[in-house]
Scaffold this motif. Sequence first.
Motif, PDB file in Angstrom:
ATOM      1  N   GLY A  87       0.729  -1.235   0.105  1.00 57.21           N
ATOM      2  CA  GLY A  87       0.071   0.126  -0.026  1.00 57.21           C
ATOM      3  C   GLY A  87       0.755   1.435   0.032  1.00 57.21           C
ATOM      4  N   ASP A  88       1.999   1.035  -0.485  1.00 50.29           N
ATOM      5  CA  ASP A  88       2.941   2.425  -0.207  1.00 50.29           C
ATOM      6  C   ASP A  88       3.132   2.918  -1.811  1.00 50.29           C
ATOM      7  N   GLU A  89       3.505   4.201  -1.643  1.00 48.35           N
ATOM      8  CA  GLU A  89       3.833   4.895  -2.751  1.00 48.35           C
ATOM      9  C   GLU A  89       5.198   4.964  -3.166  1.00 48.35           C
ATOM     10  N   ARG A  90       5.610   4.863  -4.338  1.00 49.73           N
ATOM     11  CA  ARG A  90       7.022   4.702  -4.702  1.00 49.73           C
ATOM     12  C   ARG A  90       7.664   5.690  -5.630  1.00 49.73           C
ATOM     13  N   THR A  91       8.785   5.849  -5.606  1.00 51.13           N
ATOM     14  CA  THR A  91       9.460   6.689  -6.662  1.00 51.13           C
ATOM     15  C   THR A  91       9.786   6.099  -8.049  1.00 51.13           C
ATOM     16  N   ALA A  92      10.126   6.517  -8.700  1.00 55.51           N
ATOM     17  CA  ALA A  92      10.202   5.894 -10.233  1.00 55.51           C
ATOM     18  C   ALA A  92      11.894   5.679 -10.696  1.00 55.51           C
ATOM     19  N   ILE A  93      12.743   6.074  -9.889  1.00 60.54           N
ATOM     20  CA  ILE A  93      13.881   6.011 -10.079  1.00 60.54           C
ATOM     21  C   ILE A  93      14.731   5.164  -8.892  1.00 60.54           C
ATOM     22  N   GLY A  94      15.609   4.469  -9.296  1.00 59.82           N
ATOM     23  CA  GLY A  94      15.952   3.508  -8.318  1.00 59.82           C
ATOM     24  C   GLY A  94      17.475   2.875  -8.857  1.00 59.82           C
ATOM     25  N   THR A  95      17.754   1.927  -8.117  1.00 57.64           N
ATOM     26  CA  THR A  95      19.068   1.242  -8.301  1.00 57.64           C
ATOM     27  C   THR A  95      18.848  -0.531  -8.314  1.00 57.64           C
ATOM     28  N   ALA A  96      19.389  -0.909  -9.358  1.00 56.78           N
ATOM     29  CA  ALA A  96      19.515  -2.402  -9.356  1.00 56.78           C
ATOM     30  C   ALA A  96      20.503  -3.066  -8.147  1.00 56.78           C
ATOM     31  N   ARG A 144      15.253   3.328 -14.122  1.00 57.15           N
ATOM     32  CA  ARG A 144      14.128   3.840 -14.464  1.00 57.15           C
ATOM     33  C   ARG A 144      12.767   3.029 -14.460  1.00 57.15           C
ATOM     34  N   VAL A 145      11.999   3.211 -13.471  1.00 59.73           N
ATOM     35  CA  VAL A 145      10.785   2.434 -13.741  1.00 59.73           C
ATOM     36  C   VAL A 145       9.824   2.964 -14.716  1.00 59.73           C
ATOM     37  N   GLU A 146       9.444   2.035 -15.748  1.00 62.07           N
ATOM     38  CA  GLU A 146       8.663   2.440 -16.894  1.00 62.07           C
ATOM     39  C   GLU A 146       7.341   1.976 -16.543  1.00 62.07           C
ATOM     40  N   PRO A 193       6.290  -7.197  -5.447  1.00 62.86           N
ATOM     41  CA  PRO A 193       6.322  -5.906  -6.257  1.00 62.86           C
ATOM     42  C   PRO A 193       7.277  -6.221  -7.553  1.00 62.86           C
ATOM     43  N   ARG A 194       6.608  -5.971  -8.535  1.00 61.51           N
ATOM     44  CA  ARG A 194       7.622  -6.028  -9.977  1.00 61.51           C
ATOM     45  C   ARG A 194       7.310  -4.932 -10.755  1.00 61.51           C
ATOM     46  N   ALA A 195       8.007  -4.563 -11.683  1.00 61.49           N
ATOM     47  CA  ALA A 195       7.995  -3.526 -12.714  1.00 61.49           C
ATOM     48  C   ALA A 195       8.628  -3.784 -13.803  1.00 61.49           C
ATOM     49  N   GLU A 196       8.287  -2.990 -14.731  1.00 64.01           N
ATOM     50  CA  GLU A 196       9.055  -3.060 -16.173  1.00 64.01           C
ATOM     51  C   GLU A 196      10.262  -1.648 -15.918  1.00 64.01           C
ATOM     52  N   VAL A 197      11.461  -2.162 -16.062  1.00 66.68           N
ATOM     53  CA  VAL A 197      12.526  -1.333 -15.456  1.00 66.68           C
ATOM     54  C   VAL A 197      13.236  -1.106 -17.157  1.00 66.68           C
TER      55      VAL A 197
END
Length: 216
Positions: free
Chosen positions: A58-67, A92-94, A103-107
């Motif tokens: 239920g959190d809000e996440r930034t779109a910039i991160g690190t592998a 960068r999270v696309e 949690p999963r994302a296209e990055v």
Amino acid sequence: MDAFPMFPLGAVLLPGELLSLQVFEPRYLVMIEECTAYPDRMSFGVVLISRGQEVGGGDERTAIGTAARIVSARPVAGGRLLLDCEGTQRIRVERWLADAPYPRAEVAPWPDERSAIGDGVIGLLDDRVAELGEVYGELARRRGLSAPVFPALGELPGDAAAQTYGLASRLPLGPADRLRVLSAPGVGARLEVLADTVEDVLAAARFRLSGLETGR
């Protein structure tokens, strides 16, 4: 674009930085089990939680991160895992995908963009870091603690990009400032951000020191 496992945290991981995690939530235990099942999948993305908590979703996440590359995963009491990881590259999270089962994302990788280095910015940054070391050293002395050591940029190993991230990882920066550093497009912009953030940290440290002097 394949789904990439993601680990939102209340902290910012920088490229080249080491990260230790204690994993206990079932969804992340599943994630790490899947990551470590194959040698070519030993990584996940780390992004900052901008609002909410690390536990429960239920959190809000930034779109910039690190592998983050998993260096070791050790089981401990209570069905937990101790992870040692290393930040490898900026991402960068696309698009965020469903948290099923984690949690999963296209990055996409975000390498440094061309960014001119301003005249005098390295000298300005080194001067501010040196003064920060002096103020923090005096604060530590008054509290009976060991003084921290903040290196000059050129004392750090690697190329210019590695040096900027390495310096940021050694400075007392909060998550918001670390995210500003990570989000700078290239080395020149990152140096400007570092100079600004160090000035802010220095102002706060001077204020704390003046409070101690007033309270003598």
